[in-house]
Design an enzyme around this catalytic site. Structure first.
Site, PDB file in Angstrom:
ATOM      1  N   MET A   1       0.845  -1.203   0.000  1.00 61.67           N
ATOM      2  CA  MET A   1       0.000   0.000   0.000  1.00 61.67           C
ATOM      3  C   MET A   1       0.878   1.250   0.000  1.00 61.67           C
ATOM      4  SD  MET A   1      -3.406  -0.843   2.130  1.00 61.67           S
ATOM      5  CE  MET A   1      -2.741  -0.629   3.766  1.00 61.67           C
TER       6      MET A   1
ATOM      7  N   SER B   1       4.077   1.056   8.041  1.00 59.56           N
ATOM      8  CA  SER B   1       3.802   2.402   7.511  1.00 59.56           C
ATOM      9  C   SER B   1       3.085   3.229   8.578  1.00 59.56           C
ATOM     10  CB  SER B   1       2.943   2.312   6.253  1.00 59.56           C
ATOM     11  OG  SER B   1       3.561   1.462   5.311  1.00 59.56           O
ATOM     12  N   ARG B   2       2.328   2.558   9.452  1.00 52.68           N
ATOM     13  CA  ARG B   2       1.555   3.280  10.476  1.00 52.68           C
ATOM     14  C   ARG B   2       2.441   3.775  11.618  1.00 52.68           C
ATOM     15  NH1 ARG B   2      -2.782  -0.573   8.933  1.00 52.68           N
ATOM     16  NH2 ARG B   2      -4.480   0.711   8.135  1.00 52.68           N
TER      17      ARG B   2
ATOM     18  N   VAL C   1      10.696  -7.589   9.453  1.00 54.51           N
ATOM     19  CA  VAL C   1      11.847  -6.701   9.631  1.00 54.51           C
ATOM     20  C   VAL C   1      11.513  -5.735  10.778  1.00 54.51           C
ATOM     21  CG1 VAL C   1      13.303  -4.951   8.537  1.00 54.51           C
ATOM     22  CG2 VAL C   1      12.458  -6.890   7.193  1.00 54.51           C
TER      23      VAL C   1
ATOM     24  N   LEU D   1       6.630   3.116   1.625  1.00 50.08           N
ATOM     25  CA  LEU D   1       7.525   1.964   1.710  1.00 50.08           C
ATOM     26  C   LEU D   1       8.603   2.151   2.778  1.00 50.08           C
ATOM     27  CD1 LEU D   1       7.958   1.243  -2.106  1.00 50.08           C
ATOM     28  CD2 LEU D   1       6.303   0.251  -0.498  1.00 50.08           C
TER      29      LEU D   1
ATOM     30  N   HIS E   1       9.063  -3.614   3.460  1.00 48.81           N
ATOM     31  CA  HIS E   1       8.651  -3.797   2.061  1.00 48.81           C
ATOM     32  C   HIS E   1       9.861  -4.115   1.184  1.00 48.81           C
ATOM     33  CE1 HIS E   1       5.475  -0.769   3.431  1.00 48.81           C
ATOM     34  NE2 HIS E   1       4.742  -1.797   3.053  1.00 48.81           N
TER      35      HIS E   1
ATOM     36  N   GLN F   1     -10.538  -2.481   1.921  1.00 43.32           N
ATOM     37  CA  GLN F   1     -10.119  -3.180   3.136  1.00 43.32           C
ATOM     38  C   GLN F   1     -10.108  -2.283   4.373  1.00 43.32           C
ATOM     39  OE1 GLN F   1      -6.216  -4.114   1.287  1.00 43.32           O
ATOM     40  NE2 GLN F   1      -5.333  -3.634   3.282  1.00 43.32           N
TER      41      GLN F   1
HETATM   42  P1  AMP Z   1       1.351  -3.013   3.423  1.00 41.42           P
HETATM   43  O1  AMP Z   1       1.927  -1.941   2.562  1.00 41.42           O
HETATM   44  O2  AMP Z   1       1.287  -2.648   4.866  1.00 41.42           O
HETATM   45  O3  AMP Z   1       0.074  -3.577   2.870  1.00 41.42           O
HETATM   46  O4  AMP Z   1       2.401  -4.218   3.354  1.00 41.42           O
HETATM   47  C1  AMP Z   1       2.783  -4.791   2.137  1.00 41.42           C
HETATM   48  C2  AMP Z   1       3.522  -6.060   2.416  1.00 41.42           C
HETATM   49  O5  AMP Z   1       4.686  -5.782   3.182  1.00 41.42           O
HETATM   50  C3  AMP Z   1       2.689  -7.068   3.226  1.00 41.42           C
HETATM   51  O6  AMP Z   1       2.905  -8.369   2.715  1.00 41.42           O
HETATM   52  C4  AMP Z   1       3.257  -6.910   4.614  1.00 41.42           C
HETATM   53  O7  AMP Z   1       3.124  -8.084   5.404  1.00 41.42           O
HETATM   54  C5  AMP Z   1       4.719  -6.627   4.311  1.00 41.42           C
HETATM   55  N1  AMP Z   1       5.337  -5.956   5.460  1.00 41.42           N
HETATM   56  C6  AMP Z   1       4.906  -4.850   6.088  1.00 41.42           C
HETATM   57  N2  AMP Z   1       5.702  -4.568   7.141  1.00 41.42           N
HETATM   58  C7  AMP Z   1       6.654  -5.519   7.165  1.00 41.42           C
HETATM   59  C8  AMP Z   1       7.764  -5.797   8.018  1.00 41.42           C
HETATM   60  N3  AMP Z   1       8.053  -5.028   9.065  1.00 41.42           N
HETATM   61  N4  AMP Z   1       8.519  -6.874   7.753  1.00 41.42           N
HETATM   62  C9  AMP Z   1       8.224  -7.685   6.690  1.00 41.42           C
HETATM   63  N5  AMP Z   1       7.203  -7.478   5.859  1.00 41.42           N
HETATM   64  C10 AMP Z   1       6.417  -6.412   6.088  1.00 41.42           C
END
Ligand code: AMP
Length: 405
Positions: A44, A221-222, A211, A47, A51, A75
């Site tokens: 989303m 991101s939050r 990570v 980054l 990500h 969502q």
């Molecule tokens: P989002 O942009 O939050 O929808 O996340 C996109 C993808 O990045 C999803 O598959 C998340 O699980 C993954 N993701 C988000 N934060 C992390 C993190 N800290 N470590 C690993 N993967 C992450």
């Protein structure tokens, strides 16, 4: 790197490069006619290193890497942070470029969901709330109810339906061989794996580890919403999980005790409000009374007004050790000794191939009929048992230990 905002542009580009290849991009020379492999990383945006870890892995494993950046209105609940969610496309583009991404797909909601899905016909000048397609005008993917009733599903009704729908749409638009998801969103990952299996989607779902910041806080991101004080309090989530993991390592398997270890760590922090702490099966997401083989210990909590999630997987089983190397390097000899000394089962994959070959010959299948062999393999049952030195192998309940040698 190319940026597309429409499915038409994305599809046309991918079709072309999948067949023609791109000079200099890691196309496998040993199979010059094979189409390029594509890896998809759905995000989303906003980054961060979490990500980027998914993208780096996709870069290693595929010829073409596609990253989608789409804040999916479907969502988000009506009182959630859809409008406020951080958006930084230019910055995201630079990060993608730096890790070698080939294609960014960043559609608008009105492009990705058909105009007919909107009450107002997708008019971008329409009032607030019109970003989201009207639910009864859109085809949606509904994951198994049993996987949505717990954890985040309890307080985010409709969320996983929105995730399932957008991920299925992205998989169909990109048609990747592999798609990468973070273990950070463990419930999402389990549901997507299940959807891919249930809908026979021709994609490998690749989980990637969480990570974290040096403080232990999982990147999200939050996290941008957090004040300095809240950020430091948020580190308690992982501390609580680690506390439970320590107990688990000391032999505590009971769900209540593991959950209490997490809640005790968080109780001291007044600005932190627990939404849930649960122990569930990592694949089925069904509640567990203890860790038998593996358990997903997951938490969601509000730090101030920001809702954060985190988890760890506790495994209560013997390790799996894989040894690979060129033929004749002594793999079998080493593996047999390692298995014997550690009391592990010796899984001789070479014997599995021989057993399948035996079965194919028995069935009279031509050895160049790949499809018939695929069908045979998908229905066969292989049992390996016994000591590392003298293991026996059966296929479809027939002992072939001697026959395959
Ligand atoms: P989002 O942009 O939050 O929808 O996340 C996109 C993808 O990045 C999803 O598959 C998340 O699980 C993954 N993701 C988000 N934060 C992390 C993190 N800290 N470590 C690993 N993967 C992450």
């Amino acid at each position: 790197m190319r940026l597309f905002t429409t499915v038409a542009g994305l599809r046309c580009h991918l079709e072309r490069i999948k067949v023609q290849g791109q000079p200099g991009e890691g196309k496998d020379d040993s199979a010059p006619d094979a189409p390029l492999s594509v890896g998809l990383v759905p995000t989303m945006g906003a980054l961060h290193d979490g990500h980027l870890s998914l993208m780096r892995r996709a870069r290693q494993e595929n010829d073409v890497v596609v990253v989608s950046i789409f804040v999916n209105p479907l969502q988000f609940g009506p009182n959630e942070d859809f409008r406020r969610y951080p958006r930084s496309l230019e910055h995201d583009q630079a990060l993608c470029e730096a890790v070698g991404v080939d294609v960014i797909f960043a559609p608008t909601a009105a492009e990705f969901y058909q105009a007919e899905s909107y009450q107002d016909g997708g008019d971008s000048a329409a009032p607030q709330g019109s970003d989201s397609p009207t639910p009864d005008r859109i085809t949606q993917v509904i994951p198994p109810a049993a996987m949505m009733t717990r954890l985040c599903g309890r307080t985010r009704p409709g969320h996983f339906q929105g995730v399932a729908t957008v991920v299925t749409k992205l998989l169909n638009a990109v048609q990747p061989q592999r798609a990468y998801f973070g273990q950070k969103d463990a419930q999402q990952l389990a549901i997507i794996k299940r959807i891919a299996a249930d809908l026979n989607l021709p994609v490998e779902i690749c989980p990637c580890p969480i990570v974290r910041e040096p403080s232990g806080l999982a990147l999200s991101s939050r996290n941008q919403y957090l004040s300095d004080e809240e950020r430091s309090q948020a580190t308690a989530l992982y501390r609580g999980l680690k506390q439970a993991e320590r107990l688990f390592r000391q032999g505590v398997l009971d769900a209540d005790r593991l959950i209490s270890a997490v809640t005790a760590e968080l109780a001291a922090l007044p600005t932190l409000q627990i939404d849930y702490v649960e122990l569930v099966h990592p694949t089925t997401l069904q509640p567990l009374d203890g860790v038998h083989e593996a358990g997903l210990l997951a938490i969601a909590a509000y730090v101030g007004s920001t809702r954060l999630i985190d988890n760890i997987v506790l495994r209560n089983r013997k390790p799996i050790i894989a040894i690979d190397g060129p033929a004749g390097a002594g793999k079998s000899t080493v593996v047999r000794q390692v298995a014997q000394q550690l009391g592990l089962l010796y899984l001789d994959t070479g014997a599995m191939y021989r057993a399948v070959t035996w079965l194919a010959l028995e069935a009279g299948i031509a050895l160049d009929d790949e499809a018939a062999i695929a069908e045979l393999v998908s229905q066969c049952k292989i049992d390996i048992s016994g000591l590392p030195t003298e293991s026996s192998i059966a296929i479809n309940d027939q002992d072939v230990t001697r026959a395959i040698r």
